[in-house]
Write an enzyme that holds these catalytic residues in place. Structure first.
Site, PDB file in Angstrom:
ATOM      1  N   ASP A 146       6.288   0.761   6.066  1.00 33.86           N
ATOM      2  CA  ASP A 146       5.193   0.673   6.256  1.00 33.86           C
ATOM      3  C   ASP A 146       4.155   1.769   5.322  1.00 33.86           C
ATOM      4  O   ASP A 146       3.918   2.714   6.074  1.00 33.86           O
ATOM      5  CB  ASP A 146       3.976   0.616   7.605  1.00 33.86           C
ATOM      6  CG  ASP A 146       2.493   0.135   7.976  1.00 33.86           C
ATOM      7  OD1 ASP A 146       2.546  -0.166   6.847  1.00 33.86           O
ATOM      8  OD2 ASP A 146       1.465   0.832   9.425  1.00 33.86           O
TER       9      ASP A 146
ATOM     10  N   HIS B  93       1.515  -1.311  -0.404  1.00 38.00           N
ATOM     11  CA  HIS B  93      -0.003   0.193   0.315  1.00 38.00           C
ATOM     12  C   HIS B  93       1.028   1.051  -0.318  1.00 38.00           C
ATOM     13  O   HIS B  93       1.983   1.481   0.764  1.00 38.00           O
ATOM     14  CB  HIS B  93      -1.134   0.070   1.488  1.00 38.00           C
ATOM     15  CG  HIS B  93      -0.908   0.422   2.507  1.00 38.00           C
ATOM     16  ND1 HIS B  93      -0.149   1.423   3.054  1.00 38.00           N
ATOM     17  CD2 HIS B  93      -0.211  -1.080   3.489  1.00 38.00           C
ATOM     18  CE1 HIS B  93       0.335   1.187   4.067  1.00 38.00           C
ATOM     19  NE2 HIS B  93       0.556  -0.083   4.273  1.00 38.00           N
TER      20      HIS B  93
ATOM     21  N   HIS C 100       3.535   2.788  12.746  1.00 37.18           N
ATOM     22  CA  HIS C 100       2.817   3.724  13.123  1.00 37.18           C
ATOM     23  C   HIS C 100       3.599   5.090  14.064  1.00 37.18           C
ATOM     24  O   HIS C 100       2.886   5.778  14.606  1.00 37.18           O
ATOM     25  CB  HIS C 100       1.887   3.267  13.936  1.00 37.18           C
ATOM     26  CG  HIS C 100       0.746   2.616  12.961  1.00 37.18           C
ATOM     27  ND1 HIS C 100      -0.517   2.297  13.024  1.00 37.18           N
ATOM     28  CD2 HIS C 100       1.227   2.649  11.273  1.00 37.18           C
ATOM     29  CE1 HIS C 100      -0.666   1.694  11.929  1.00 37.18           C
ATOM     30  NE2 HIS C 100       0.004   1.092  10.886  1.00 37.18           N
TER      31      HIS C 100
ATOM     32  N   ASP D  39       3.457  -6.403   3.732  1.00 39.86           N
ATOM     33  CA  ASP D  39       2.620  -5.426   4.489  1.00 39.86           C
ATOM     34  C   ASP D  39       3.459  -5.378   6.146  1.00 39.86           C
ATOM     35  O   ASP D  39       2.856  -5.281   6.942  1.00 39.86           O
ATOM     36  CB  ASP D  39       0.916  -4.848   3.889  1.00 39.86           C
ATOM     37  CG  ASP D  39       0.594  -3.824   4.517  1.00 39.86           C
ATOM     38  OD1 ASP D  39       1.825  -3.138   5.710  1.00 39.86           O
ATOM     39  OD2 ASP D  39      -0.302  -3.667   5.149  1.00 39.86           O
TER      40      ASP D  39
ATOM     41  N   GLU E  80      -4.417   2.496   2.521  1.00 41.97           N
ATOM     42  CA  GLU E  80      -4.732   0.741   3.634  1.00 41.97           C
ATOM     43  C   GLU E  80      -5.152   1.156   5.648  1.00 41.97           C
ATOM     44  O   GLU E  80      -5.755   0.926   5.479  1.00 41.97           O
ATOM     45  CB  GLU E  80      -3.792   0.173   3.195  1.00 41.97           C
ATOM     46  CG  GLU E  80      -3.118  -1.332   3.362  1.00 41.97           C
ATOM     47  CD  GLU E  80      -3.063  -1.131   5.686  1.00 41.97           C
ATOM     48  OE1 GLU E  80      -3.604  -2.119   6.184  1.00 41.97           O
ATOM     49  OE2 GLU E  80      -2.290  -0.507   5.637  1.00 41.97           O
ATOM     50  N   GLU E  81      -4.409   2.610   5.684  1.00 38.69           N
ATOM     51  CA  GLU E  81      -3.925   2.969   6.639  1.00 38.69           C
ATOM     52  C   GLU E  81      -5.546   3.237   7.880  1.00 38.69           C
ATOM     53  O   GLU E  81      -5.698   3.218   8.450  1.00 38.69           O
ATOM     54  CB  GLU E  81      -2.976   3.991   7.078  1.00 38.69           C
ATOM     55  CG  GLU E  81      -2.138   3.468   6.201  1.00 38.69           C
ATOM     56  CD  GLU E  81      -0.778   2.341   7.476  1.00 38.69           C
ATOM     57  OE1 GLU E  81      -1.992   1.924   8.469  1.00 38.69           O
ATOM     58  OE2 GLU E  81      -0.136   1.984   6.972  1.00 38.69           O
TER      59      GLU E  81
END
Length: 457
Positions: free
Chosen positions: A291, A279, A424, A353, A325-326
């Site tokens: 990520d 993504h 994140h 991912d 995606e997030e």
């Protein structure tokens, strides 16, 4: 160390059938190309350092889509195009603030927090309220009569006993996703959630939350692990303390985003598709390297190296850089929707991912006979340190096509020990990625795509 490694490769090849020996040599040729001429690491540097965080709806999202188009063309894709989809447009706003307010005269530094994605803000004046700490939803239920007018602090740590850290994440993430609405049900003003991490630093880890529309939406933030312990001890030792919390995030109307798709046309069955991707979006507070910049550049590298080594697939290989995606999964949903509407034949879908660390295997979701076929190729992966095909799973972006079309799917499974140190968080940057590990992941993915294209499932 060179002779033992060569001996291992020779031993592995010797144990293979004649057909597998031929495949082993093809994979070796592909691997040599990735390791000596690979562009994945440089592509990642450009993506992370010139664009940075790429949250859905942001100007950086648009820049990243243009980068993806250019990178796929440079890799030699036969066809590159955009697939439009609506994406959410959440903005973080001003820097979040949180501090302990107490009658004591001691100084406590501001708490290190980040607003959770898709959350509402407190308003410009912020919220000041007592804090009630809970370590489970069961405890929240027990204390429900004490919640009204307070800030609920979910202090649930990662379970350290899980060797595969994604199990710890799966166990704890419910407090981020469900926590705000479950606290709002009993009149909470806001929530603070212990970060989804077992790191040793104090970086807060953001991530999306999901509101239940039956209850008021309240502000929600993640707190760094060291400050989570500070807050917990203060609650226990200073019953009269309060926390001031201020966030100004908001959800704007949906906007337009795109899946960026590049194809390597199949020579025999061009209307049969193998999807491989990652993504393109990331959280706004980091560079989104692991990520999921790594998954994007590994997928592009497969296409480039197939072309460079003369591997001509029977089926069309589709590299998809998924949107959103997030905090919405709109790109994966759109890809599946269009594939179903066009009655496309999808043979297999693969995603990366789970970070760009050393590859250990693949998680899979497919019928038992298909999985046995994949496991039968395991000897071809051993020279590259890939051995584990035992776990169920598959990437979030390809789950919709798996569910709607029944497409067998898999996800690259790297060593996970460091992933949730940076997931994140501000520390998910280019410098956290090792070039060799990144390239080895691309080799494993490329080998699996090559074998499924050649033999089917």
């Amino acid at each position: 160390m060179k002779k033992p490694i060569l001996a291992l490769i020779a031993c592995c090849i010797a144990q293979l059938s004649w057909a597998q020996q031929e495949d082993s040599l093809t994979i070796r040729r592909f691997a040599d190309e990735v390791l000596t001429n690979g562009t994945a690491y440089e592509n990642l540097r450009v993506l992370t350092k010139t664009i940075g965080g790429r949250l859905a709806g942001s100007p950086q999202m648009v820049k990243a889509e243009k980068w993806g188009e250019a990178a796929l063309k440079a890799a030699g894709a036969d066809n590159v195009y955009f697939q439009e989809c609506k994406v959410p447009h959440w903005v973080r706003g001003e820097k979040e603030q949180a501090r302990i307010i107490s009658m004591r005269r001691d100084f406590v530094p501001p708490l290190n927090i980040l607003a959770l994605g898709n959350s509402v803000g407190t308003g410009t004046k912020g919220v000041t309220a007592p804090v009630i700490e809970v370590r489970s939803f069961e405890e929240l239920e027990q204390k429900k009569d004490q919640v009204k007018g307070k800030i609920v602090f979910y202090n649930y740590p990662f379970n350290k006993k899980f060797i595969k850290t994604f199990y710890a994440y799966g166990d704890a993430v419910r407090f981020r996703g469900q926590g705000p609405s479950r606290a709002s049900k009993y009149g909470a003003l806001a929530v603070i959630v212990r970060s989804m991490s077992h790191s040793t630093d104090n970086n807060p880890h953001t991530g999306s939350t999901r509101y239940n529309d039956s209850f008021p939406k309240i502000a929600a933030v993640a707190i760094g692990l060291k400050d989570a312990e500070v807050l917990s001890k203060r609650i226990a030792n200073d019953p009269g303390m309060k926390v001031f919390l201020r966030t100004t995030c908001q959800m704007l109307p949906d906007t337009i985003g795109h899946n960026v798709i590049g194809e390597l046309r199949g020579s025999e069955f061009p209307n049969e598709y193998i999807t491989v991707g990652g993504h393109l979006d990331s959280w706004d507070v980091c560079e989104g390297a692991h990520d999921d910049g790594t998954g994007c550049v590994q997928s592009i590298e497969i296409l480039r190296s197939f072309k460079a080594t003369g591997i001509r697939p029977k089926r069309t290989i589709r590299v998809v850089l998924f949107a959103n995606e997030e905090n919405g999964l709109r790109g994966g949903a759109k890809y599946a929707e269009e594939a179903k509407a066009k009655n496309e034949k999808h043979i297999f879908a693969l995603e990366s991912d789970a970070g760009g660390f050393t590859p250990r295997g693949f998680t899979t979701s497919m019928e038992p006979d298909k999985l046995r076929k994949v496991q039968g190729w395991s000897g071809l992966f051993l020279p590259y340190g890939i051995y584990d095909f035992s776990e169920p799973g598959g990437g979030a972006d390809i789950t919709p096509i798996h569910n709607q079309l029944g497409t067998p799917m898999a996800e690259l499974s790297p060593d996970s020990q460091r992933y949730f140190d940076i997931h994140h968080a501000v520390s998910d940057n280019f410098e956290a990625v090792n070039k060799r590990e990144l390239d080895l992941g691309a080799i494993g993915m490329g080998a699996l795509v090559y074998l499924i294209d050649k033999y089917g499932l």
